[in-house]
Motif scaffolding. Structure first.
Motif, PDB file in Angstrom:
ATOM      1  N   GLN A 144       0.844  -1.188   0.000  1.00 18.16           N
ATOM      2  CA  GLN A 144       0.000   0.000   0.000  1.00 18.16           C
ATOM      3  C   GLN A 144       0.882   1.241   0.000  1.00 18.16           C
ATOM      4  OE1 GLN A 144      -2.672   0.234   3.302  1.00 18.16           O
ATOM      5  NE2 GLN A 144      -3.563   2.167   2.663  1.00 18.16           N
ATOM      6  N   VAL A 145       0.589   2.153  -0.894  1.00 15.26           N
ATOM      7  CA  VAL A 145       1.375   3.368  -1.001  1.00 15.26           C
ATOM      8  C   VAL A 145       0.968   4.348   0.090  1.00 15.26           C
ATOM      9  CG1 VAL A 145       1.896   5.360  -2.432  1.00 15.26           C
ATOM     10  CG2 VAL A 145       1.668   3.108  -3.481  1.00 15.26           C
ATOM     11  N   GLN A 146       1.965   4.911   0.747  1.00 19.38           N
ATOM     12  CA  GLN A 146       1.709   5.925   1.763  1.00 19.38           C
ATOM     13  C   GLN A 146       2.662   7.083   1.586  1.00 19.38           C
ATOM     14  OE1 GLN A 146       1.844   3.927   5.661  1.00 19.38           O
ATOM     15  NE2 GLN A 146      -0.268   4.616   5.924  1.00 19.38           N
ATOM     16  N   LEU A 147       2.148   8.280   1.736  1.00 20.97           N
ATOM     17  CA  LEU A 147       2.956   9.492   1.805  1.00 20.97           C
ATOM     18  C   LEU A 147       2.702  10.103   3.170  1.00 20.97           C
ATOM     19  CD1 LEU A 147       2.200  11.111  -1.693  1.00 20.97           C
ATOM     20  CD2 LEU A 147       4.104   9.617  -1.073  1.00 20.97           C
ATOM     21  N   VAL A 148       3.762  10.304   3.929  1.00 21.48           N
ATOM     22  CA  VAL A 148       3.622  10.809   5.289  1.00 21.48           C
ATOM     23  C   VAL A 148       4.409  12.102   5.419  1.00 21.48           C
ATOM     24  CG1 VAL A 148       3.958  10.351   7.729  1.00 21.48           C
ATOM     25  CG2 VAL A 148       3.294   8.487   6.182  1.00 21.48           C
ATOM     26  N   GLU A 149       3.683  13.187   5.661  1.00 30.85           N
ATOM     27  CA  GLU A 149       4.314  14.489   5.848  1.00 30.85           C
ATOM     28  C   GLU A 149       4.704  14.695   7.308  1.00 30.85           C
ATOM     29  OE1 GLU A 149       0.811  15.238   2.880  1.00 30.85           O
ATOM     30  OE2 GLU A 149       1.161  14.138   4.743  1.00 30.85           O
ATOM     31  N   SER A 150       5.742  15.473   7.506  1.00 27.87           N
ATOM     32  CA  SER A 150       6.165  15.856   8.858  1.00 27.87           C
ATOM     33  C   SER A 150       6.873  17.197   8.784  1.00 27.87           C
ATOM     34  CB  SER A 150       7.078  14.797   9.471  1.00 27.87           C
ATOM     35  OG  SER A 150       8.255  14.656   8.692  1.00 27.87           O
ATOM     36  N   GLY A 151       7.063  17.810   9.947  1.00 27.47           N
ATOM     37  CA  GLY A 151       7.821  19.052  10.006  1.00 27.47           C
ATOM     38  C   GLY A 151       6.980  20.296  10.171  1.00 27.47           C
ATOM     39  N   GLY A 152       5.674  20.150  10.145  1.00 29.35           N
ATOM     40  CA  GLY A 152       4.820  21.310  10.340  1.00 29.35           C
ATOM     41  C   GLY A 152       4.848  21.779  11.789  1.00 29.35           C
TER      42      GLY A 152
END
Length: 124
Positions: free
Chosen positions: A1-9
Motif C-alpha cells: 500500500q502506497v503511503q505518503l507521510v508528511e512531517s515538520g509542520g
C-alpha cells in the motif's frame, strides 16, 4: 500500500523557517514527479511547488518564489519543502503529492497519491 507521510509542520513566527518532509513507502517514486500543495482555512487547495523525478526541474507558485525550495532525496524516497521568510498568509495544511509520471504539473489531478497533510501556522 502506497503511503505518503508528511512531517515538520508546526507553529512559527513571521519571518521564521520550517522544513517539511514527505516520506513515501509502498513503492519507489524515484523518477516520478512530486509536489506540495496547501489548503488554507476556507479556501481551496492550491499548488505550491513541484519537482521532476530527477530533481533537475522545479516550478513554484508565484506566492512562494524566492522563499520556498523543493528538493528530493531519491535514495530515501523523500521530498522536502524548505520554507523561509514565512508570513501569516502561508498558514495552511500542506499536502505532499506524487505522480505516476515523470512530468511536473501544477494541477491536482496530475497527482495520484496524496498524504494526509501537516499543519503550518505562522503567527504575526
Amino acid at each position: 500500500q502506497v503511503q505518503l507521510v508528511e512531517s515538520g509542520g508546526g507553529l512559527v513566527q513571521a519571518e521564521g523557517s520550517l522544513r517539511l518532509s514527505c516520506a513515501a513507502s509502498g513503492r519507489t517514486f524515484s523518477g516520478h514527479a512530486m509536489a506540495w500543495f496547501r489548503q488554507a482555512p476556507g479556501k481551496e487547495r492550491e499548488f505550491v511547488a513541484t519537482i521532476s523525478g530527477s530533481g533537475g526541474g522545479t516550478f513554484y507558485a508565484d506566492s512562494v518564489v524566492g522563499r520556498f525550495t523543493i528538493s528530493r532525496d531519491n535514495a530515501k524516497n523523500t521530498v522536502y519543502l524548505q520554507m523561509n521568510s514565512l508570513n501569516p498568509e502561508d498558514t495552511a495544511v500542506y499536502y505532499c503529492a506524487a505522480s505516476s509520471t515523470r512530468t511536473i504539473a501544477t494541477i491536482q489531478r496530475h497527482y495520484d497519491y496524496w498524504g494526509q497533510g501537516t499543519q503550518v501556522t505562522v503567527s504575526s
